[in-house]
Design a protein around this motif. Structure first.
Motif, PDB file in Angstrom:
ATOM      1  N   ARG A  15      81.186 -22.550 -30.003  1.00 17.45           N
ATOM      2  CA  ARG A  15      80.959 -22.433 -28.567  1.00 17.45           C
ATOM      3  C   ARG A  15      81.814 -21.296 -28.019  1.00 17.45           C
TER       4      ARG A  15
ATOM      5  N   ASN B 182      79.575 -29.916 -20.563  1.00 19.21           N
ATOM      6  CA  ASN B 182      80.542 -28.867 -20.876  1.00 19.21           C
ATOM      7  C   ASN B 182      81.590 -29.300 -21.892  1.00 19.21           C
TER       8      ASN B 182
ATOM      9  N   GLU C 230      77.626 -31.240 -16.317  1.00 19.69           N
ATOM     10  CA  GLU C 230      76.668 -30.288 -16.861  1.00 19.69           C
ATOM     11  C   GLU C 230      76.887 -28.900 -16.267  1.00 19.69           C
TER      12      GLU C 230
ATOM     13  N   ASP D 107      83.128 -20.162 -24.138  1.00 15.61           N
ATOM     14  CA  ASP D 107      83.171 -20.516 -22.726  1.00 15.61           C
ATOM     15  C   ASP D 107      83.293 -19.266 -21.854  1.00 15.61           C
TER      16      ASP D 107
ATOM     17  N   GLU E  15      75.483 -24.541 -16.850  1.00 14.62           N
ATOM     18  CA  GLU E  15      74.422 -23.708 -17.395  1.00 14.62           C
ATOM     19  C   GLU E  15      74.826 -23.219 -18.782  1.00 14.62           C
ATOM     20  N   CYS E  16      73.939 -23.424 -19.756  1.00 17.18           N
ATOM     21  CA  CYS E  16      74.267 -23.091 -21.137  1.00 17.18           C
ATOM     22  C   CYS E  16      73.143 -22.311 -21.802  1.00 17.18           C
ATOM     23  N   ASP E  17      73.531 -21.489 -22.754  1.00 16.59           N
ATOM     24  CA  ASP E  17      72.596 -20.870 -23.680  1.00 16.59           C
ATOM     25  C   ASP E  17      72.865 -21.461 -25.061  1.00 16.59           C
ATOM     26  N   VAL E  18      71.809 -21.694 -25.819  1.00 19.65           N
ATOM     27  CA  VAL E  18      71.966 -22.211 -27.179  1.00 19.65           C
ATOM     28  C   VAL E  18      71.448 -21.148 -28.142  1.00 19.65           C
TER      29      VAL E  18
ATOM     30  N   SER F 242      79.776 -21.279 -17.477  1.00 23.68           N
ATOM     31  CA  SER F 242      78.651 -21.329 -18.401  1.00 23.68           C
ATOM     32  C   SER F 242      79.188 -21.346 -19.827  1.00 23.68           C
ATOM     33  N   ILE F 243      78.349 -21.789 -20.751  1.00 22.92           N
ATOM     34  CA  ILE F 243      78.767 -21.930 -22.138  1.00 22.92           C
ATOM     35  C   ILE F 243      77.675 -21.390 -23.054  1.00 22.92           C
ATOM     36  N   LYS F 244      78.114 -20.752 -24.107  1.00 23.49           N
ATOM     37  CA  LYS F 244      77.210 -20.352 -25.181  1.00 23.49           C
ATOM     38  C   LYS F 244      77.477 -21.262 -26.373  1.00 23.49           C
ATOM     39  N   TYR F 245      76.544 -22.166 -26.653  1.00 24.51           N
ATOM     40  CA  TYR F 245      76.661 -23.045 -27.816  1.00 24.51           C
ATOM     41  C   TYR F 245      75.934 -22.413 -29.004  1.00 24.51           C
TER      42      TYR F 245
END
Length: 251
Positions: free
Chosen positions: A98, A169, A145, A100, A147-150, A110-113
């Motif tokens: 991940r 998060n 929660e 952050d 906003e995230c990108d996977v 926002s997070i990039k998983y």
């Protein structure tokens, strides 16, 4: 003579309805040339998500057929492969990393998983056929929660599974994400890109489905084996456990 219409995923049937004029024109041109078209293949692409009913699509199809092919002796067929397969598979992936993104106050915005699958494996259809699936955490999380990108776990810049989706998060490495409606164009298009293994497939059935399978197995066994001993007949009559049927009756 046959005519084929659709082939990709249909998300708004009304948008594709004008295409029904095309086979009508083709049929008219064929008759002018001396042919007698009799079969219309409207193709596939029908959505198979759990919340979309085939009855709604059938209503639009019947309406279009009545409008463009009234009182004509034409056989209409379809290829509902996506509809049949989509909801039959659920995929789980594991978070492997991940990143952050925080604001000036240090709050996560926002997070990039990163997960252990890829557009080269189970998600190739996402950018080839333009389908969408939003993941959910396998376990209930306490975090809010964001906003995230996977992303997939290859190094390719195109390996984005989904963008701008709301996820907790507080997911950590090893947590699972669940992707529903992953039965169409997933394993059939997957590759072992860069040595990444294909997902394992586990067969799961509800108790009602499993009991129904047991009943059908008993009936099938009865038809195939015919007369048998009193002990076997008693087992077939009284048992309601499919595992017993598998263990004692299958040959």
């Amino acid at each position: 003579m046959t005519t084929r219409l659709l082939g990709r995923a249909v998300f708004r049937w009304s948008a594709s309805q004008p295409l029904h004029e095309v086979p009508m024109e083709v049929f008219d041109d064929a008759r002018t040339s001396g042919f007698q078209p009799y079969l219309l293949d409207i193709g596939g692409g029908f959505p198979g998500n759990n919340d979309q009913l085939m009855q709604d699509i059938a209503q639009h199809v019947n309406s279009a057929i009545s409008t463009f092919f009234p009182e004509q002796d034409i056989k209409v067929i379809a290829e509902p492969g996506r509809y049949v397969a989509t909801a039959s598979f659920t995929l789980t992936t594991t978070v492997t990393g991940r990143k952050d993104h925080k604001n000036e106050k240090g709050q996560i915005t926002s997070i990039k998983y990163i997960t252990d699958d890829s557009v080269f494996i189970s998600f190739k259809h996402f950018f080839m056929i333009y389908t969408l699936s939003h993941p959910r955490p396998l376990k209930a999380e306490n975090g809010s929660e964001v906003e995230c990108d996977v992303w997939g776990d290859s190094c390719a810049a195109m390996d984005v599974l989904v963008k701008c989706v709301a996820l907790p998060n507080d997911l950590r490495v090893g947590d699972r994400l669940v992707w529903f409606n992953m039965g169409a164009y997933t394993l059939s298009m997957a590759s072992e890109f860069c040595g990444f293994p294909l997902p394992h497939v586990y067969r799961v059935a509800s108790k009602d489905t499993w009991a129904d399978i047991g009943t059908r197995l008993k009936l099938l066994y009865q038809r195939q084996r015919g007369p048998r001993s009193r002990e076997e007949r008693k087992l077939i009559t009284e048992t309601s456990h499919t595992d017993q049927i598998f263990a004692k009756l299958t040959v």
